[in-house]
Every structure is written in structure tokens, then in C-alpha cells.
Design an enzyme around this catalytic site. Structure first.
Site, mmCIF file in Angstrom:
data_model
loop_
_atom_site.group_PDB
_atom_site.id
_atom_site.type_symbol
_atom_site.label_atom_id
_atom_site.label_comp_id
_atom_site.label_asym_id
_atom_site.label_seq_id
_atom_site.Cartn_x
_atom_site.Cartn_y
_atom_site.Cartn_z
ATOM 1 N N HIS A 1 9.818 17.050 -19.471
ATOM 2 C CA HIS A 1 10.831 16.115 -18.948
ATOM 3 C C HIS A 1 12.170 16.834 -18.823
ATOM 4 O O HIS A 1 12.853 17.077 -19.824
ATOM 5 C CB HIS A 1 10.976 14.881 -19.844
ATOM 6 N N CYS A 2 12.516 17.191 -17.610
ATOM 7 C CA CYS A 2 13.813 17.814 -17.348
ATOM 8 C C CYS A 2 14.170 17.515 -15.898
ATOM 9 O O CYS A 2 13.343 16.998 -15.141
ATOM 10 C CB CYS A 2 13.757 19.318 -17.621
ATOM 11 N N HIS A 3 15.402 17.805 -15.533
ATOM 12 C CA HIS A 3 15.883 17.455 -14.194
ATOM 13 C C HIS A 3 16.594 18.643 -13.553
ATOM 14 O O HIS A 3 17.018 19.573 -14.248
ATOM 15 C CB HIS A 3 16.910 16.327 -14.257
ATOM 16 N N THR B 1 18.013 9.704 -11.010
ATOM 17 C CA THR B 1 18.496 8.606 -10.166
ATOM 18 C C THR B 1 19.705 9.004 -9.323
ATOM 19 O O THR B 1 19.953 8.392 -8.295
ATOM 20 C CB THR B 1 18.863 7.383 -11.016
ATOM 21 N N ARG C 1 8.284 7.904 -10.354
ATOM 22 C CA ARG C 1 8.995 7.271 -11.475
ATOM 23 C C ARG C 1 9.516 5.910 -11.042
ATOM 24 O O ARG C 1 10.140 5.788 -9.986
ATOM 25 C CB ARG C 1 10.164 8.158 -11.880
ATOM 26 N N ARG D 1 21.532 0.107 -15.880
ATOM 27 C CA ARG D 1 22.753 0.874 -15.599
ATOM 28 C C ARG D 1 22.473 2.034 -14.632
ATOM 29 O O ARG D 1 23.393 2.676 -14.146
ATOM 30 C CB ARG D 1 23.372 1.383 -16.910
ATOM 31 N N TYR E 1 10.555 3.996 -16.970
ATOM 32 C CA TYR E 1 11.721 4.126 -17.852
ATOM 33 C C TYR E 1 12.338 2.747 -18.024
ATOM 34 O O TYR E 1 12.697 2.095 -17.033
ATOM 35 C CB TYR E 1 12.731 5.106 -17.246
ATOM 36 N N HIS F 1 10.602 8.437 -23.213
ATOM 37 C CA HIS F 1 11.368 8.315 -24.458
ATOM 38 C C HIS F 1 10.948 7.122 -25.312
ATOM 39 O O HIS F 1 11.791 6.352 -25.808
ATOM 40 C CB HIS F 1 12.868 8.255 -24.140
ATOM 41 N N ASP G 1 14.771 17.008 -21.651
ATOM 42 C CA ASP G 1 15.674 16.122 -20.898
ATOM 43 C C ASP G 1 16.919 16.855 -20.392
ATOM 44 O O ASP G 1 17.910 16.232 -20.022
ATOM 45 C CB ASP G 1 16.076 14.873 -21.692
HETATM 46 C C1 0GY Z 1 16.854 10.697 -18.641
HETATM 47 C C2 0GY Z 1 17.728 9.578 -18.959
HETATM 48 C C3 0GY Z 1 18.711 9.033 -18.199
HETATM 49 C C4 0GY Z 1 18.932 9.221 -16.810
HETATM 50 C C5 0GY Z 1 17.982 9.399 -15.881
HETATM 51 O O1 0GY Z 1 17.238 9.610 -13.715
HETATM 52 C C6 0GY Z 1 18.223 9.440 -14.424
HETATM 53 O O2 0GY Z 1 19.351 9.283 -13.993
HETATM 54 O O3 0GY Z 1 16.733 9.554 -16.215
HETATM 55 C C7 0GY Z 1 19.661 8.106 -18.867
HETATM 56 O O4 0GY Z 1 20.803 7.968 -18.412
HETATM 57 O O5 0GY Z 1 19.257 7.477 -19.878
HETATM 58 O O6 0GY Z 1 15.690 10.669 -18.988
HETATM 59 O O7 0GY Z 1 17.311 11.642 -18.022
#
Ligand code: 0GY
Length: 310
Positions: free
Chosen positions: A37-39, A83, A130, A136, A163, A187, A263
């Protein structure tokens, strides 16, 4: 690692940038470990953030993600669409294509996505979509639209990542339990760790997993869930100690259906930015044996994201 920079976009006020100099973990990851899980964020100059986003992050490029992978000792990444990029998966696809097969992805798609577009995402290494219910972060998408997407991606052998916040599980239960695919919870469904681990809220999450063998969980994000925070007590006490019992319970109960990820680059943290090396050192507290660690970090993610190599 190189220092965080921002392109033409202005970061959300109070944004915490990712940690440029993480420590080397003391815990030695098993060979072939996957950061599941990473972005990647942008860079905004190349891959603009989505107009409908709820936050504007600090850039976090594929090269910086791959440098972190090497530094921490992971072999592979699962990059999850964030997001802030909406359903524009270009930055994700670019990272997957540049990874030399070392990254797979989870995308965000709309009902209007074409079969050709889904095929192109598959070819790039996407293996899931996802669905985000954290208010939020996203605007509401009707459940019938999501169910239609789930049915289509099921045919590709993909799974759904969900999520949500723990308090919303009762209302989402019927939808989640009708999903036809493997369902991966981000999570641990965001438990409130100031509540008892054997209280009704977390019991509902465990029941969700017990009763539905297609449900998996990421036991990630202690830094997001913790109230006690990163400060270790003296001696053997670890950081994020209030999360340990929750994550251990999930790992012990469902060792073949758990995943772990850093993350990175940790969007929307308000309190502190974690040292990713210390996050890796958290793993043996929640998966104390070599067997559990291998399942969590190697066998399970490989089965889900690289089944052809198992
Ligand atoms: C995470 C958690 C968050 C954000 C996102 O896609 C996202 O913007 O997942 C968060 O703000 O809790 O897993 O990265």
C-alpha cells in the site's frame, strides 16, 4: 532520498511532507517482501492533480517511491490510486510501466470506463479498483454504479479495495458483503484504537472477516490510527503501541488474508510524519514469527498481485 518538492500546485495548508531521510530499518524484511500500500503523487507538473480533489499534496514521484523501496529492503510495490488524482490513473500507470514488473496497481475508475481502457490498465499491471467511502476524501458515488464496476472487473480477475471508517461499517455491510470479488480492506477499517480491542466496534470488523472468506485486510497505517503516537517508551516498548493489539488480532486470526504497506507518502497526516524505517520496525510487533512475516509480506501479496509467479 531526494527532498520533497512541489510543482505548480499549492499544497493544502498545513500539509506535512514525506520524510526525506528515513532510517534503515533494524527489522530485516524477508526476501521478496512487498510494500502493498503506497501511492505516487504527480509530480503535478507532469500529472496534474484532479479538479475534484479534496487536498493538494506534496509531489511524490515514482523515482522517489522506488528509491524508498530499495532503502527499506522491499522487492516490490503495490501502488494504490490516491484520491487527489481522482479517476485519472496516468501517474499510476506511468509508475507501473517504469517499474520493470516490480509494481502492480489498484486504480480508480468510473462507470463510463470502456473495456479497452480496462484492458490497457490490466496490461500496465492494475489488478484491482478502489472504492472509497471516507467522506473527507471523496464525493458520494451511488452503490449501483460501484456494483456494476465490481461485476466488470471481476471478469478480469481483479479485486476491490475498500476504504471506510469503522463507524460506517454497519451501514456499508450489505453492500460490502454482496461484492463478488476478493475484497481488501484498507487499514483494518480504521478502528478507533482508543476503544477496547474486544469492544463491539472491532468485533464487527472481525465478524466481517470471519463470515466472509473473500475479505482480506491491510494491517497498515499505525501512524494514522495511533493516539499514543510514534514516541517509543524506554526499553522494548515500541512506537504506535496502542495499535499493536488490533493488528495482532487480525494477523493471528487471518494469517493468509493480511497485507502490509508503508502508505508512503502518507497523505493528510496532521500530527507527525512517520519515519518509514521505523514503520518497518513495527512489523515484528504485529507479526511476531518468521512464518507470519513471510505470509504477510511475501506469500499473500504475491498470491493476490503476482499469482503467475507463485
Ligand atoms: C491512505 C489514506 C488516506 C488518503 C488516501 O487516496 C487517498 O487520498 O488514501 C487518508 O487521508 O486517510 O491510505 O493513503
Amino acid at each position: 532520498m531526494s527532498k520533497p518538492t512541489t510543482g505548480p500546485f499549492e499544497k493544502t495548508a498545513g500539509w506535512l511532507d514525506w520524510y526525506a531521510r528515513p532510517t534503515k530499518p533494524r527489522f530485516k524484511l524477508p526476501t521478496g517482501a512487498v510494500d502493498a500500500h503506497c501511492h505516487v503523487f504527480g509530480p503535478g507538473a507532469e500529472f496534474p492533480y484532479a479538479p475534484e480533489r479534496k487536498y493538494t499534496p506534496c509531489d511524490a514521484s515514482k523515482a522517489q517511491l522506488f528509491a524508498l523501496r530499495e532503502h527499506l529492503g522491499f522487492a516490490r510495490n503495490v501502488v494504490v490510486q490516491a484520491t487527489c488524482h481522482g479517476a485519472d490513473n496516468r501517474a499510476l500507470v506511468d509508475a507501473l510501466q517504469a517499474s520493470g514488473g516490480k509494481a502492480r496497481g489498484v486504480a480508480t475508475v468510473k462507470r463510463s470506463v470502456t473495456d479497452n481502457e480496462l484492458q490497457a490498465l490490466h496490461a500496465a499491471g492494475v489488478r484491482g479498483v478502489r472504492f472509497n467511502f471516507v467522506k473527507r476524501l471523496v464525493d458520494f458515488t451511488p452503490k449501483d454504479e460501484l456494483m456494476e464496476i465490481a461485476a466488470r472487473i471481476h471478469q478480469l480477475g481483479w479485486h476491490v479495495v475498500i476504504y471506510f471508517e469503522a463507524v460506517d461499517l454497519p451501514e456499508l455491510w450489505d453492500f460490502f458483503t454482496r461484492l463478488p470479488t476478493i475484497v481488501v480492506v484498507d487499514h483494518m477499517g480504521r478502528p478507533d484504537v482508543s476503544k477496547p480491542v474486544d469492544g463491539p466496534e472491532f468485533a464487527l470488523f472481525l465478524k466481517f472477516m470471519h463470515e466472509h472468506p473473500n475479505v482480506w485486510s491491510k494491517v497498515s497505517c499505525p501512524e494514522r490510527l495511533s493516539v499514543t503516537g510514534p514516541k517509543a517508551l524506554d526499553g522494548e516498548q515500541n512506537a504506535y503501541r496502542d495499535v499493536v493489539l488490533f493488528a495482532r488480532q487480525v494477523v493471528d486470526s487471518f494469517p493468509d488474508r493480511v497485507l502490509w504497506g508503508t502508505d508512503w507518502p502518507h497523505p493528510n497526516l496532521k500530527d507527525h510524519m512517520p519515519d518509514d524505517g521505523l514503520l518497518v520496525d513495527f512489523i515484528p510487533h504485529i507479526a511476531p514469527t518468521a512464518e507470519l512475516q513471510k505470509k504477510l509480506l511475501v506469500n499473500n501479496p504475491m498470491r493476490l498481485y503476482w499469482p503467475e509467479e507463485k
